[in-house]
Scaffold this motif. Structure first.
Motif, mmCIF file in Angstrom:
data_model
loop_
_atom_site.group_PDB
_atom_site.id
_atom_site.type_symbol
_atom_site.label_atom_id
_atom_site.label_comp_id
_atom_site.label_asym_id
_atom_site.label_seq_id
_atom_site.Cartn_x
_atom_site.Cartn_y
_atom_site.Cartn_z
ATOM 1 N N LYS A 1 0.812 -1.211 0.000
ATOM 2 C CA LYS A 1 0.000 0.000 0.000
ATOM 3 C C LYS A 1 0.851 1.270 0.000
ATOM 4 O O LYS A 1 0.520 2.255 -0.651
ATOM 5 C CB LYS A 1 -0.930 0.004 1.225
ATOM 6 C CG LYS A 1 -2.110 -0.939 1.099
ATOM 7 C CD LYS A 1 -3.065 -0.495 -0.010
ATOM 8 C CE LYS A 1 -4.314 -1.346 -0.066
ATOM 9 N NZ LYS A 1 -5.224 -0.906 -1.153
ATOM 10 N N ASN A 2 1.932 1.261 0.789
ATOM 11 C CA ASN A 2 2.765 2.456 0.912
ATOM 12 C C ASN A 2 4.233 2.069 0.755
ATOM 13 O O ASN A 2 4.733 1.221 1.507
ATOM 14 C CB ASN A 2 2.554 3.129 2.269
ATOM 15 C CG ASN A 2 1.096 3.490 2.511
ATOM 16 O OD1 ASN A 2 0.573 4.394 1.875
ATOM 17 N ND2 ASN A 2 0.446 2.785 3.405
ATOM 18 N N SER A 3 4.907 2.682 -0.195
ATOM 19 C CA SER A 3 6.306 2.328 -0.403
ATOM 20 C C SER A 3 7.147 3.572 -0.645
ATOM 21 O O SER A 3 6.658 4.619 -1.074
ATOM 22 C CB SER A 3 6.448 1.353 -1.567
ATOM 23 O OG SER A 3 5.983 1.922 -2.774
ATOM 24 N N LEU B 1 0.291 2.506 -9.953
ATOM 25 C CA LEU B 1 0.471 3.895 -9.534
ATOM 26 C C LEU B 1 -0.880 4.602 -9.513
ATOM 27 O O LEU B 1 -1.608 4.617 -10.499
ATOM 28 C CB LEU B 1 1.425 4.618 -10.484
ATOM 29 C CG LEU B 1 2.892 4.179 -10.414
ATOM 30 C CD1 LEU B 1 3.667 4.743 -11.596
ATOM 31 C CD2 LEU B 1 3.522 4.636 -9.112
ATOM 32 N N GLY B 2 -1.210 5.174 -8.365
ATOM 33 C CA GLY B 2 -2.462 5.893 -8.224
ATOM 34 C C GLY B 2 -3.684 5.014 -8.067
ATOM 35 O O GLY B 2 -4.811 5.511 -8.042
ATOM 36 N N GLN B 3 -3.494 3.704 -7.931
ATOM 37 C CA GLN B 3 -4.619 2.780 -7.827
ATOM 38 C C GLN B 3 -4.751 2.219 -6.403
ATOM 39 O O GLN B 3 -3.765 2.022 -5.712
ATOM 40 C CB GLN B 3 -4.427 1.610 -8.806
ATOM 41 C CG GLN B 3 -4.343 2.022 -10.259
ATOM 42 C CD GLN B 3 -5.605 2.705 -10.740
ATOM 43 O OE1 GLN B 3 -6.718 2.234 -10.498
ATOM 44 N NE2 GLN B 3 -5.450 3.840 -11.419
ATOM 45 N N ARG C 1 -2.899 3.378 -3.089
ATOM 46 C CA ARG C 1 -1.464 3.194 -2.888
ATOM 47 C C ARG C 1 -0.743 4.538 -2.956
ATOM 48 O O ARG C 1 -1.112 5.412 -3.736
ATOM 49 C CB ARG C 1 -0.878 2.258 -3.947
ATOM 50 C CG ARG C 1 -1.391 0.831 -3.880
ATOM 51 C CD ARG C 1 -0.789 -0.007 -5.002
ATOM 52 N NE ARG C 1 -1.248 -1.391 -4.973
ATOM 53 C CZ ARG C 1 -2.381 -1.821 -5.510
ATOM 54 N NH1 ARG C 1 -3.174 -0.952 -6.127
ATOM 55 N NH2 ARG C 1 -2.718 -3.094 -5.435
ATOM 56 N N THR C 2 0.307 4.672 -2.144
ATOM 57 C CA THR C 2 1.145 5.862 -2.189
ATOM 58 C C THR C 2 2.588 5.454 -2.430
ATOM 59 O O THR C 2 3.050 4.413 -1.946
ATOM 60 C CB THR C 2 1.067 6.678 -0.890
ATOM 61 O OG1 THR C 2 1.553 5.890 0.208
ATOM 62 C CG2 THR C 2 -0.365 7.102 -0.609
#
Length: 203
Positions: A34-36, A85-87, A90-91
């Motif tokens: 979710k966040n990377s 990306l952007g789905q 997710r950041t």
């Protein structure tokens, strides 16, 4: 008591089945994250690579390790990461060194396409893309590339092996390093100017 802190994948063995298998595993990791956060001082981050740029990178991997040549399969799977990306909320936070804009992989035409792609990426939802200027004063020595996934896994790639770091203390060290490196980065219009300057230099 000793506990395992790292899982190491030797490339000469891991790549025996080709780059497609390795890229499939990364694609699955990206799908689940979710966040990377990603730091690449001298090469463009994988999720933002064009097909031509990814092909140039993976061609060098195959040639260096003298492994099974399935570059096209690897390219397809690596570039598939961009779909996330952007789905799904997710950041992504990505830091590139200015050298990443200049490292010539594939020749002038490939680099022009890659730099144009980075300009477009500045507008992507869910992505915060920073560039660390070559002359910026750094709060921390540059170090090596790394990626942090959901604050639970750090992936580091060396010439000989890939390293998965899962120890809480070590993951925290990489998170701190990312914060310190971010202090030297520029974003938005300033990042765009750096990319455009390199695009103009390529000609």
């Amino acid at each position: 008591m000793n506990t395992q802190r790292h899982e190491q994948r030797r490339w000469d063995r891991y790549l025996e089945a080709g780059t497609g298998r390795v890229q499939d595993e990364f694609l699955d990791l990206v799908r689940k994250t979710k966040n990377s956060r990603h730091y690449c001082p001298n090469i463009v981050w994988g999720n933002l690579q064009t097909e031509d740029y990814a092909r140039a990178v993976l061609r060098r991997v195959v040639d260096f390790h003298e492994t099974h040549d399935d570059v096209e399969a690897g390219v397809a799977r690596r570039t598939a990461r961009a779909q996330f990306l952007g789905q799904g909320g997710r950041t992504y936070r990505a830091l590139l060194g200015e050298q990443a804009l200049r490292t010539n992989l594939g020749g002038a035409e490939v680099m022009r396409g890659q730099l144009r792609h980075l300009l477009q990426a500045l507008e992507l939802t869910g992505l915060k893309l920073g560039i660390i200027p070559a002359r910026a004063e750094l709060a921390l020595y540059p170090g090596h590339s790394f990626s942090i996934f959901d604050s639970r896994l750090v992936v580091v790639e060396t010439f000989s092996a890939g390293l998965d770091v899962t120890s809480g203390e070590e993951v925290a060290a990489y998170e701190k390093a990312f914060v310190w490196l971010e202090r030297s980065a520029v974003y938005g219009a300033e990042a765009r100017r750096l990319i455009e300057a390199e695009l103009n230099a390529v000609g």
